[in-house]
Design a protein around this motif. Structure first.
Motif, mmCIF file in Angstrom:
data_model
loop_
_atom_site.group_PDB
_atom_site.id
_atom_site.type_symbol
_atom_site.label_atom_id
_atom_site.label_comp_id
_atom_site.label_asym_id
_atom_site.label_seq_id
_atom_site.Cartn_x
_atom_site.Cartn_y
_atom_site.Cartn_z
ATOM 1 N N ALA A 52 -3.780 -2.991 12.980
ATOM 2 C CA ALA A 52 -3.202 -1.706 12.575
ATOM 3 C C ALA A 52 -3.813 -0.539 13.325
ATOM 4 O O ALA A 52 -3.114 0.429 13.657
ATOM 5 N N GLU A 53 -5.113 -0.584 13.589
ATOM 6 C CA GLU A 53 -5.758 0.542 14.259
ATOM 7 C C GLU A 53 -5.200 0.752 15.655
ATOM 8 O O GLU A 53 -4.963 1.883 16.089
ATOM 9 N N LEU A 56 -1.659 2.201 15.429
ATOM 10 C CA LEU A 56 -1.663 3.648 15.201
ATOM 11 C C LEU A 56 -2.094 4.404 16.450
ATOM 12 O O LEU A 56 -1.634 5.524 16.686
ATOM 13 N N VAL A 78 3.116 0.118 9.863
ATOM 14 C CA VAL A 78 1.724 0.001 9.436
ATOM 15 C C VAL A 78 1.590 0.368 7.962
ATOM 16 O O VAL A 78 0.880 -0.301 7.205
ATOM 17 N N GLN A 85 -5.435 1.188 6.586
ATOM 18 C CA GLN A 85 -4.913 2.177 7.519
ATOM 19 C C GLN A 85 -3.683 2.913 6.979
ATOM 20 O O GLN A 85 -3.123 3.765 7.671
ATOM 21 N N SER A 86 -3.278 2.596 5.755
ATOM 22 C CA SER A 86 -2.057 3.212 5.202
ATOM 23 C C SER A 86 -2.108 4.734 5.145
ATOM 24 O O SER A 86 -1.133 5.398 5.518
ATOM 25 N N GLU A 88 -3.721 6.919 7.027
ATOM 26 C CA GLU A 88 -3.563 7.447 8.375
ATOM 27 C C GLU A 88 -2.155 7.191 8.902
ATOM 28 O O GLU A 88 -1.583 8.027 9.606
ATOM 29 N N ALA A 89 -1.581 6.042 8.545
ATOM 30 C CA ALA A 89 -0.219 5.742 8.971
ATOM 31 C C ALA A 89 0.770 6.739 8.388
ATOM 32 O O ALA A 89 1.699 7.198 9.078
ATOM 33 N N THR A 92 0.524 10.017 10.175
ATOM 34 C CA THR A 92 1.217 9.917 11.464
ATOM 35 C C THR A 92 2.721 9.941 11.272
ATOM 36 O O THR A 92 3.455 10.533 12.082
ATOM 37 N N LEU A 124 -10.444 12.316 7.082
ATOM 38 C CA LEU A 124 -9.028 12.202 6.743
ATOM 39 C C LEU A 124 -8.573 13.276 5.764
ATOM 40 O O LEU A 124 -7.364 13.480 5.588
#
Length: 219
Positions: A52-53, A56, A78, A85-86, A88-89, A92, A124
């Motif tokens: 996932a990282e 992204l 993602v 990582q949800s 941050e996804a 984005t 974040l």
């Protein structure tokens, strides 16, 4: 930059996947899009699931190079995995929608707020506040967006670009007249003109002039 790209390509795959995302962000932030692309490609051309990282990282690269539509698709995939990582996804995904105009899930602002508790004091936290603001505005909730503005003042220009044409008259007048009295934010030339024109049309020429006096350089 060329030496870094060559050295990076020679690294073992697990190190490329580990060091690659922050390096891509670094070069994108420095305006070195080609070097960022070379590093990204050195990771993505390897077989197997990069995780996932890295996905992204690819989405952020697409955003920085103007492909908001593809960035949104990657971020959405993602986010569906419901992993660490949800948050941050979803951030984005909102940035991609701002760029591409794509629709966002109805409950997204509430979902983003739910992540704020764990994000307090982390890197974040600020992006989440901005995402809540933008998601609210993109879905037409300008009252909620302006309420979030104190927590994300750096998002003022983007908010006003949306509110200049999207906010209803009552809310638009309350916010734009208040800003004219207190000191309006620096916005793009087009946004400043749009706010001023709408104020003029609504019968507030003095406040319109205040907005015309603070527009930033033409983009």
């Amino acid at each position: 930059e060329a030496a870094v790209a060559r050295g990076f390509s020679a690294l073992p795959l697990h190190l490329r996947r580990y060091f690659g995302p922050p390096l891509v962000d670094l070069f994108l932030g420095a305006g070195q899009d080609e070097t960022a692309r070379q590093i990204r490609d050195a990771i993505l051309r390897a077989p197997g699931d990069a995780g996932a990282e890295v996905a992204l990282m690819d989405a952020r690269f697409d955003l920085a190079t103007g492909d908001g539509q593809d960035a949104g698709k990657i971020a959405q995939d993602v986010a569906k995995e419901a992993g660490p990582q949800s948050p941050e996804a979803l951030v984005t995904l909102v940035e991609a929608a701002l760029q591409s105009g794509a629709a966002l899930p109805d409950n997204l602002p509430a979902t983003l707020r739910a992540f704020l508790g764990d994000a307090q004091g982390t890197t974040l936290e600020t992006p989440l506040h901005r995402a809540i603001l933008l998601a609210s505005a993109l879905q037409g909730d300008f009252a909620g967006a302006f309420a979030e503005l104190p927590a994300s003042p750096e998002s003022a220009a983007d908010l006003w670009a949306l509110a200049a044409t999207g906010a209803d008259d009552n809310l638009f007048l309350a916010q734009s007249v208040s800003a004219a009295a207190k000191g309006v934010p620096a916005v793009s030339r087009d946004t400043g003109f749009a706010v001023a024109q709408r104020l003029q049309d609504l019968g507030f020429p003095k406040q319109a002039l205040a907005w015309l006096g603070v527009v930033g350089p033409e983009e």
